[in-house]
Design an enzyme around this catalytic site. Structure first.
Site, PDB file in Angstrom:
ATOM      1  N   ALA A  13       0.836  -1.206   0.000  1.00  0.00           N
ATOM      2  CA  ALA A  13       0.000   0.000   0.000  1.00  0.00           C
ATOM      3  C   ALA A  13       0.873   1.258   0.000  1.00  0.00           C
ATOM      4  CB  ALA A  13      -0.924  -0.003   1.214  1.00  0.00           C
ATOM      5  N   ALA A  54       3.614 -12.619   1.472  1.00  0.00           N
ATOM      6  CA  ALA A  54       2.419 -13.145   0.796  1.00  0.00           C
ATOM      7  C   ALA A  54       2.801 -14.302  -0.119  1.00  0.00           C
ATOM      8  CB  ALA A  54       1.726 -12.043   0.017  1.00  0.00           C
ATOM      9  N   GLN A  55       1.976 -15.315  -0.103  1.00  0.00           N
ATOM     10  CA  GLN A  55       2.316 -16.512  -0.880  1.00  0.00           C
ATOM     11  C   GLN A  55       1.409 -16.671  -2.096  1.00  0.00           C
ATOM     12  OE1 GLN A  55       2.230 -19.975   1.681  1.00  0.00           O
ATOM     13  NE2 GLN A  55       4.088 -19.379   2.767  1.00  0.00           N
ATOM     14  N   GLY A  56       0.094 -16.817  -1.824  1.00  0.00           N
ATOM     15  CA  GLY A  56      -0.865 -17.254  -2.846  1.00  0.00           C
ATOM     16  C   GLY A  56      -0.888 -16.386  -4.085  1.00  0.00           C
ATOM     17  N   GLU A 115      -8.237 -20.409  -5.147  1.00  0.00           N
ATOM     18  CA  GLU A 115      -8.200 -20.421  -3.679  1.00  0.00           C
ATOM     19  C   GLU A 115      -9.622 -20.491  -3.140  1.00  0.00           C
ATOM     20  OE1 GLU A 115      -4.045 -18.143  -2.656  1.00  0.00           O
ATOM     21  OE2 GLU A 115      -5.823 -16.895  -2.752  1.00  0.00           O
ATOM     22  N   HIS A 168      -6.225 -17.934   9.415  1.00  0.00           N
ATOM     23  CA  HIS A 168      -5.963 -18.774   8.241  1.00  0.00           C
ATOM     24  C   HIS A 168      -6.040 -20.224   8.699  1.00  0.00           C
ATOM     25  CE1 HIS A 168      -4.114 -20.428   4.664  1.00  0.00           C
ATOM     26  NE2 HIS A 168      -4.099 -19.235   4.112  1.00  0.00           N
ATOM     27  N   GLU A 171      -3.814  -2.884   4.814  1.00  0.00           N
ATOM     28  CA  GLU A 171      -4.377  -3.710   5.899  1.00  0.00           C
ATOM     29  C   GLU A 171      -4.749  -2.914   7.144  1.00  0.00           C
ATOM     30  OE1 GLU A 171      -2.325  -7.437   6.469  1.00  0.00           O
ATOM     31  OE2 GLU A 171      -3.424  -7.847   8.316  1.00  0.00           O
ATOM     32  N   ARG A 227     -12.371 -11.588   4.792  1.00  0.00           N
ATOM     33  CA  ARG A 227     -11.721 -11.274   3.515  1.00  0.00           C
ATOM     34  C   ARG A 227     -11.636 -12.504   2.619  1.00  0.00           C
ATOM     35  NH1 ARG A 227      -6.240 -11.635   1.678  1.00  0.00           N
ATOM     36  NH2 ARG A 227      -5.661 -12.511   3.694  1.00  0.00           N
TER      37      ARG A 227
HETATM   38  P1  FAD Z   1       2.544  -4.344   5.152  1.00  0.00           P
HETATM   39  O1  FAD Z   1       3.045  -5.007   3.931  1.00  0.00           O
HETATM   40  O2  FAD Z   1       2.365  -5.192   6.357  1.00  0.00           O
HETATM   41  O3  FAD Z   1       3.559  -3.176   5.457  1.00  0.00           O
HETATM   42  C1  FAD Z   1       3.471  -2.427   6.653  1.00  0.00           C
HETATM   43  C2  FAD Z   1       4.589  -1.414   6.645  1.00  0.00           C
HETATM   44  O4  FAD Z   1       4.397  -0.494   7.712  1.00  0.00           O
HETATM   45  C3  FAD Z   1       5.976  -2.008   6.836  1.00  0.00           C
HETATM   46  O5  FAD Z   1       6.886  -1.352   6.002  1.00  0.00           O
HETATM   47  C4  FAD Z   1       6.295  -1.681   8.294  1.00  0.00           C
HETATM   48  O6  FAD Z   1       7.682  -1.573   8.539  1.00  0.00           O
HETATM   49  C5  FAD Z   1       5.608  -0.341   8.424  1.00  0.00           C
HETATM   50  N1  FAD Z   1       5.280   0.036   9.800  1.00  0.00           N
HETATM   51  C6  FAD Z   1       4.510  -0.622  10.704  1.00  0.00           C
HETATM   52  N2  FAD Z   1       4.465   0.056  11.854  1.00  0.00           N
HETATM   53  C7  FAD Z   1       5.230   1.156  11.695  1.00  0.00           C
HETATM   54  C8  FAD Z   1       5.617   2.238  12.527  1.00  0.00           C
HETATM   55  N3  FAD Z   1       5.206   2.322  13.804  1.00  0.00           N
HETATM   56  N4  FAD Z   1       6.430   3.179  12.018  1.00  0.00           N
HETATM   57  C9  FAD Z   1       6.897   3.114  10.738  1.00  0.00           C
HETATM   58  N5  FAD Z   1       6.557   2.117   9.909  1.00  0.00           N
HETATM   59  C10 FAD Z   1       5.740   1.160  10.378  1.00  0.00           C
HETATM   60  N6  FAD Z   1      -2.764 -11.203   0.724  1.00  0.00           N
HETATM   61  C11 FAD Z   1      -3.067 -11.454  -0.557  1.00  0.00           C
HETATM   62  O7  FAD Z   1      -3.809 -10.696  -1.188  1.00  0.00           O
HETATM   63  N7  FAD Z   1      -2.541 -12.550  -1.182  1.00  0.00           N
HETATM   64  C12 FAD Z   1      -1.719 -13.429  -0.553  1.00  0.00           C
HETATM   65  O8  FAD Z   1      -1.249 -14.387  -1.141  1.00  0.00           O
HETATM   66  C13 FAD Z   1      -1.402 -13.193   0.816  1.00  0.00           C
HETATM   67  N8  FAD Z   1      -0.607 -14.044   1.502  1.00  0.00           N
HETATM   68  C14 FAD Z   1      -0.240 -13.731   2.776  1.00  0.00           C
HETATM   69  C15 FAD Z   1       0.654 -14.570   3.460  1.00  0.00           C
HETATM   70  C16 FAD Z   1       1.074 -14.234   4.738  1.00  0.00           C
HETATM   71  C17 FAD Z   1       2.045 -15.128   5.460  1.00  0.00           C
HETATM   72  C18 FAD Z   1       0.582 -13.062   5.356  1.00  0.00           C
HETATM   73  C19 FAD Z   1       1.006 -12.695   6.737  1.00  0.00           C
HETATM   74  C20 FAD Z   1      -0.329 -12.250   4.699  1.00  0.00           C
HETATM   75  C21 FAD Z   1      -0.744 -12.573   3.413  1.00  0.00           C
HETATM   76  N9  FAD Z   1      -1.629 -11.757   2.714  1.00  0.00           N
HETATM   77  C22 FAD Z   1      -1.942 -12.034   1.416  1.00  0.00           C
HETATM   78  C23 FAD Z   1      -2.061 -10.489   3.277  1.00  0.00           C
HETATM   79  C24 FAD Z   1      -1.203  -9.365   2.674  1.00  0.00           C
HETATM   80  O9  FAD Z   1       0.131  -9.809   2.554  1.00  0.00           O
HETATM   81  C25 FAD Z   1      -1.227  -8.121   3.531  1.00  0.00           C
HETATM   82  O10 FAD Z   1      -2.523  -7.796   3.901  1.00  0.00           O
HETATM   83  C26 FAD Z   1      -0.636  -6.947   2.760  1.00  0.00           C
HETATM   84  O11 FAD Z   1       0.648  -7.274   2.288  1.00  0.00           O
HETATM   85  C27 FAD Z   1      -0.576  -5.719   3.646  1.00  0.00           C
HETATM   86  O12 FAD Z   1       0.156  -4.720   2.966  1.00  0.00           O
HETATM   87  P2  FAD Z   1       0.308  -3.286   3.633  1.00  0.00           P
HETATM   88  O13 FAD Z   1       1.079  -2.481   2.670  1.00  0.00           O
HETATM   89  O14 FAD Z   1      -1.005  -2.806   4.092  1.00  0.00           O
HETATM   90  O15 FAD Z   1       1.172  -3.556   4.944  1.00  0.00           O
HETATM   91  C1  SIN Z   2      -2.536 -17.814   1.058  1.00  0.00           C
HETATM   92  O1  SIN Z   2      -1.664 -17.926   0.205  1.00  0.00           O
HETATM   93  O2  SIN Z   2      -3.207 -18.753   1.504  1.00  0.00           O
HETATM   94  C2  SIN Z   2      -2.817 -16.475   1.575  1.00  0.00           C
HETATM   95  C3  SIN Z   2      -3.671 -15.771   0.639  1.00  0.00           C
HETATM   96  C4  SIN Z   2      -4.286 -14.593   1.314  1.00  0.00           C
HETATM   97  O3  SIN Z   2      -4.081 -14.376   2.500  1.00  0.00           O
HETATM   98  O4  SIN Z   2      -5.021 -13.900   0.625  1.00  0.00           O
END
Ligand code: FAD
Ligand code: SIN
Length: 530
Positions: free
Chosen positions: A18, A48-50, A115, A239, A372, A383
């Site tokens: 994001a 993220a995997q899927g 999925e 999950h 997120e 979700r």
């Molecule tokens: P994030 O990628 O979590 O980034 C957060 C950022 O904020 C980081 O840079 C962190 O350092 C920073 N931050 C946090 N707190 C602070 C602070 N106090 N000060 C400064 N910086 C801060 N979603 C899918 O759609 N498909 C998938 O296949 C999938 N697989 C997943 C697998 C796993 C194991 C996990 C955990 C999640 C998965 N998800 C998947 C969910 C998805 O990865 C996340 O919802 C998404 O990447 C969130 O992105 P984001 O940019 O909102 O936050």
């Molecule tokens: C997964 O690969 O099962 C994660 C996908 C997701 O969280 O959307």
């Protein structure tokens, strides 16, 4: 304190999907500073995997993707938002391809995996490590952009608002954030005309979570403290299939394993138990259904885990689709081409968060949010798999567009007060932080988990009240550290989750309570106002 490197047109908090999407669009004309806690790859994005859901197949339709999203979300979704995100998905994938993300292809076309909860194959992916490829491509583009300054190791503490202005203007705007530079121990003020909060989820409120160590809900807690509403925090996604292993505690086994034929078995009875819980959709039912089924089997039979088995598929097929997981498991002595994988449910995604509109605007002038840490209306009560990265791209872009479109209305930040740490000392009892972290995560797991009751929620609320006094007292006496900042935010998020859960007198999607097992006819958001 120096203001040199810290003045930007726009401050982005978070370097995940994001934050970097927003930064890259903003940098077309504006100077952007991006802050990250720890490494620039420390968020969930890299894990993220899927893959990413998008309608790209001739047999698939936007309407089908919208319906699947709303079925998973148990009707709590905002249909308008769902349409907005899903219709923008193909363009988001196109932009990622332009940035060089090497999505898997078959005869030239994008390969689409499947999925749970999806009625079609519609997940674009890079093997089973999509997030890493996406994070790398976004980061490379940001590093090469002269308008973007990336600052890792900065832990934001709180947003800078009117109450931090040297001369109070009454504008009610957000002017950036105070952040601890973890390399120097100094607190800096990062001021900007606009701020985009993209700090990820609050998964680490729970003892078992697939999320990285830094997922402590900092963005949600900071925005709440500054006066922004949060919504649907009770909708915490678990999950179904996290690896059960005594050494490796939070390794996800992607839903795509079930999408490509993986089956769930009770290791005691040898039965394929999903037949009792969702005969039609079986292992491909939405996550809340599968997670509850596994939880019920584990509790009923006193098991430590259930089995996920894809060994009936040819070994080459398994290795080709899941190279990362295959290798990781081999290292732990499990050959998934020959034997089942022990799995348990674990917290995975924060569906609730900061309330945003379709332009990523929060309640506070000057503060946008994406990803997120937000509740946009897309996910509702649960979700749909792979809709999360998609939301990051669409909302990161929407927030950036709105800032650029209204740039003339964003005033330069005023002089703000410096961080005052003259009345605090170095902490003498780090053990307090460790103890409280563990305590929060344990009672959240036991009392505010997959199946809830009012009594358990009230127990959690009582614990939170006690800890609140202790942690605020500690915060007031000692110099901030990343651990202390996270602990304070973790407790704040736990409080928001429990209060929201207590307010919902029904079971819907991810919120299942034995005291109110029915679903109300009308779906309503749980909105908390600071
Ligand atoms: P994030 O990628 O979590 O980034 C957060 C950022 O904020 C980081 O840079 C962190 O350092 C920073 N931050 C946090 N707190 C602070 C602070 N106090 N000060 C400064 N910086 C801060 N979603 C899918 O759609 N498909 C998938 O296949 C999938 N697989 C997943 C697998 C796993 C194991 C996990 C955990 C999640 C998965 N998800 C998947 C969910 C998805 O990865 C996340 O919802 C998404 O990447 C969130 O992105 P984001 O940019 O909102 O936050
Ligand atoms: C997964 O690969 O099962 C994660 C996908 C997701 O969280 O959307």
């Amino acid at each position: 304190m120096s203001f040199t490197e810290t003045q930007a047109d726009v401050l982005v908090i978070g370097s995940g999907a994001a934050g970097l999407t927003a930064a890259l669009s903003l940098a077309e004309t504006r100077r952007v500073v991006v802050l990250a806690k720890g490494k620039l790859t420390s968020g969930s994005t890299a894990w993220a995997q899927g893959g990413i859901a998008a309608v790209l197949d001739a047999g698939d339709t936007f309407e089908d993707h919208i319906r699947d999203t709303m079925v998973a979300g148990a009707g709590l979704n905002d249909r308008d938002v769902v349409e907005f995100v899903i219709e923008n998905a193909p363009a988001s994938i196109e932009r990622l391809i332009e940035l060089g993300v090497p999505f898997n292809r078959e005869s030239g076309d994008l390969h689409l995996t499947r999925e749970g909860g999806h009625s079609h194959r519609r997940i674009v992916h890079v093997n089973d490590a999509t997030g890493w490829a996406v994070q790398a491509a976004l980061l490379k583009a940001a590093e090469e952009n002269p308008n973007i300054t990336l600052l890792p190791d900065r832990t934001c503490i709180d947003l800078i608002t009117g109450r931090h202005e040297e001369t109070y203007s009454g504008s009610g705007r957000v002017w950036g954030a105070y952040a601890l530079d973890a390399t120097t121990g100094k607190v800096e003020a990062h001021t900007a005309r606009a701020t985009v909060m993209a700090a990820g989820g609050a998964g680490r409120c729970y003892l078992f979570s697939t999320a990285p160590r830094g997922a402590t809900g900092d963005g949600i807690a900071m925005s709440w403290r500054a006066g922004a509403r949060v919504s649907n925090m009770e909708m915490m996604q678990f999950h179904p299939t996290c690896l059960y292993n005594l050494e490796v505690k939070n390794f996800l086994i992607t839903e795509a394993v079930r999408g490509e034929g993986g089956r769930l078995y009770n290791p005691r009875t040898g039965k394929r138990f999903m037949t009792y819980y969702d005969e039609e959709r079986m292992e491909l039912a939405p996550r809340d259904v599968v997670a509850r089924a596994i939880d019920a089997e584990i509790k009923r039979f006193g098991l430590d885990y259930v089995h996920l088995d894809i060994s009936h598929e040819p070994p080459e097929f398994v290795k080709e689709h899941f190279p990362t997981i295959h290798e990781k498991l081999l290292g732990l002595g499990i050959d998934m081409t020959k034997e089942p994988i022990p799995v348990v449910p674990a917290q995975h995604y924060t569906c609730g968060g900061i309330v945003v509109d379709k332009r990523g605007r929060t309640d506070l002038p000057g503060l946008y949010a994406a990803g997120e840490c937000t509740e946009s209306g897309l996910h509702g009560a649960n979700r749909l798999a792979s809709n999360s990265l998609l939301e990051c791209f669409v909302y990161g872009e929407a927030a950036a567009r709105d800032i650029l479109d209204h740039w003339d209305g964003f005033e330069a930040p005023p002089q703000v007060r410096q961080w005052d740490d003259t009345r605090v000392t170095d902490s003498d009892e780090e053990v307090v932080i460790k103890q409280n972290w563990t305590e929060i995560r344990r009672f959240m797991w036991n009392y505010v988990g997959i199946v809830r009751t009012t009594k358990r929620l009230e127990r959690a609320a009582n614990r939170i009240d006690l800890l609140h006094r202790e942690i605020e007292d500690y915060y007031g006496q000692f110099k901030v550290t990343t651990d202390l900042i996270e602990l304070r935010n973790l407790l704040q998020c736990a409080d928001l989750i429990v209060r929201s859960a207590l307010k919902r007198h029904e079971s819907r999607g991810l919120h299942f309570t034995l005291d109110y097992p029915e679903t109300d006819e009308v779906a309503k958001d749980t909105v908390l106002v600071p």
